[in-house]
Design an enzyme around this catalytic site. Structure first.
Site, PDB file in Angstrom:
ATOM      1  N   ASN A  42       0.833  -1.208   0.000  1.00  0.00           N
ATOM      2  CA  ASN A  42       0.000   0.000   0.000  1.00  0.00           C
ATOM      3  C   ASN A  42       0.866   1.256   0.000  1.00  0.00           C
ATOM      4  OD1 ASN A  42       0.553  -1.046   2.629  1.00  0.00           O
ATOM      5  ND2 ASN A  42      -1.032   0.219   3.542  1.00  0.00           N
ATOM      6  N   ALA A  46      -0.874  12.021   1.938  1.00  0.00           N
ATOM      7  CA  ALA A  46      -1.367  13.014   2.904  1.00  0.00           C
ATOM      8  C   ALA A  46      -2.822  13.368   2.623  1.00  0.00           C
ATOM      9  CB  ALA A  46      -0.490  14.263   2.854  1.00  0.00           C
ATOM     10  N   TYR A  48      -5.652  11.654   2.162  1.00  0.00           N
ATOM     11  CA  TYR A  48      -5.915  10.240   2.467  1.00  0.00           C
ATOM     12  C   TYR A  48      -6.602   9.445   1.349  1.00  0.00           C
ATOM     13  CZ  TYR A  48      -4.882  11.221   7.409  1.00  0.00           C
ATOM     14  OH  TYR A  48      -4.286  11.558   8.586  1.00  0.00           O
ATOM     15  N   CYS A  53      -4.174   0.777  -2.496  1.00  0.00           N
ATOM     16  CA  CYS A  53      -4.002  -0.493  -1.768  1.00  0.00           C
ATOM     17  C   CYS A  53      -2.957  -1.380  -2.449  1.00  0.00           C
ATOM     18  CB  CYS A  53      -5.306  -1.262  -1.727  1.00  0.00           C
ATOM     19  SG  CYS A  53      -6.613  -0.484  -0.777  1.00  0.00           S
ATOM     20  N   GLU A  55      -3.121  -4.449  -3.338  1.00  0.00           N
ATOM     21  CA  GLU A  55      -3.656  -5.284  -4.422  1.00  0.00           C
ATOM     22  C   GLU A  55      -3.693  -4.513  -5.741  1.00  0.00           C
ATOM     23  OE1 GLU A  55      -4.881  -4.648  -1.432  1.00  0.00           O
ATOM     24  OE2 GLU A  55      -6.334  -6.137  -0.796  1.00  0.00           O
ATOM     25  N   CYS A  85     -10.289  -4.901   0.068  1.00  0.00           N
ATOM     26  CA  CYS A  85     -11.382  -3.922   0.188  1.00  0.00           C
ATOM     27  C   CYS A  85     -12.277  -4.006  -1.056  1.00  0.00           C
ATOM     28  CB  CYS A  85     -10.824  -2.509   0.366  1.00  0.00           C
ATOM     29  SG  CYS A  85     -10.286  -1.721  -1.162  1.00  0.00           S
TER      30      CYS A  85
HETATM   31  N1  THU Z   1      -5.259  -1.551   2.490  1.00  0.00           N
HETATM   32  C1  THU Z   1      -4.723  -2.319   1.487  1.00  0.00           C
HETATM   33  O1  THU Z   1      -3.593  -2.087   1.038  1.00  0.00           O
HETATM   34  N2  THU Z   1      -5.468  -3.352   1.026  1.00  0.00           N
HETATM   35  C2  THU Z   1      -6.710  -3.689   1.494  1.00  0.00           C
HETATM   36  O2  THU Z   1      -7.351  -4.575   0.953  1.00  0.00           O
HETATM   37  C3  THU Z   1      -7.278  -2.990   2.642  1.00  0.00           C
HETATM   38  C4  THU Z   1      -6.581  -1.751   3.039  1.00  0.00           C
HETATM   39  C5  THU Z   1      -4.461  -0.447   3.019  1.00  0.00           C
HETATM   40  C6  THU Z   1      -4.989   0.913   2.657  1.00  0.00           C
HETATM   41  C7  THU Z   1      -4.423   1.764   3.786  1.00  0.00           C
HETATM   42  O3  THU Z   1      -3.121   2.192   3.417  1.00  0.00           O
HETATM   43  C8  THU Z   1      -4.312   0.809   4.958  1.00  0.00           C
HETATM   44  O4  THU Z   1      -4.449  -0.487   4.434  1.00  0.00           O
HETATM   45  C9  THU Z   1      -5.351   1.027   6.031  1.00  0.00           C
HETATM   46  O5  THU Z   1      -6.617   1.034   5.489  1.00  0.00           O
END
Ligand code: THU
Length: 130
Positions: A42, A46, A48, A53, A55, A85
């Site tokens: 991920n 800043a 947000y 992510c 994936e 997600c």
């Molecule tokens: N995140 C991912 O990289 N993959 C997911 O499937 C869920 C969430 C990351 C996004 C963010 O940087 C951190 O996890 C917290 O949500």
């Protein structure tokens, strides 16, 4: 390439995560149908909402390098088992509606899903092959 090999690669990618805001690091390893692996972590921002992510980093790396057919994805959030997600499920389904999604923890615990289970009746403009 075993699932444990994939876990090792995802853990390595996870260590490179840029997550100063949430502190939550994620690693992913996506395997194409020829066995090539694309990793992702991920990348937060800043502003947000611009966070990407792990994936989606892995899938965009693969597409940009010429791979579009995938068989397996492993993700790890470290000690915790996490599932992708909703946005990532939709992006993965674009290329592999029946992708095998392996959700793994550092201890080696793994739960496997068919992407269709995680995103039933997802949006698609294509004729579904199922
Ligand atoms: N995140 C991912 O990289 N993959 C997911 O499937 C869920 C969430 C990351 C996004 C963010 O940087 C951190 O996890 C917290 O949500």
């Amino acid at each position: 390439m075993t699932d444990f090999d994939l876990l090792g690669l995802a853990q390595e990618a996870r260590r490179r995560a840029y997550a100063p805001y949430s502190g939550f690091k994620v690693g992913a390893a996506l395997v194409d149908t020829r066995g090539k692996v694309f990793t992702g972590c991920n990348v937060e921002n800043a502003s947000y909402g611009l966070t990407i992510c792990a994936e989606r980093v892995a899938v965009t790396k693969a597409i940009s390098e010429g791979s579009q057919q995938f068989s397996r994805l492993l993700i790890t959030g470290g000690e915790e088992i996490i599932t992708p997600c909703g946005a990532c499920r939709q992006v993965l389904a674009e290329f592999a509606p029946h992708l095998v999604v392996i959700c793994a923890s550092d201890s080696g615990m793994m739960i496997q899903y068919d992407l269709e289970e995680l995103l039933p009746q997802g949006f698609s403009l294509r004729q579904r092959e199922d």
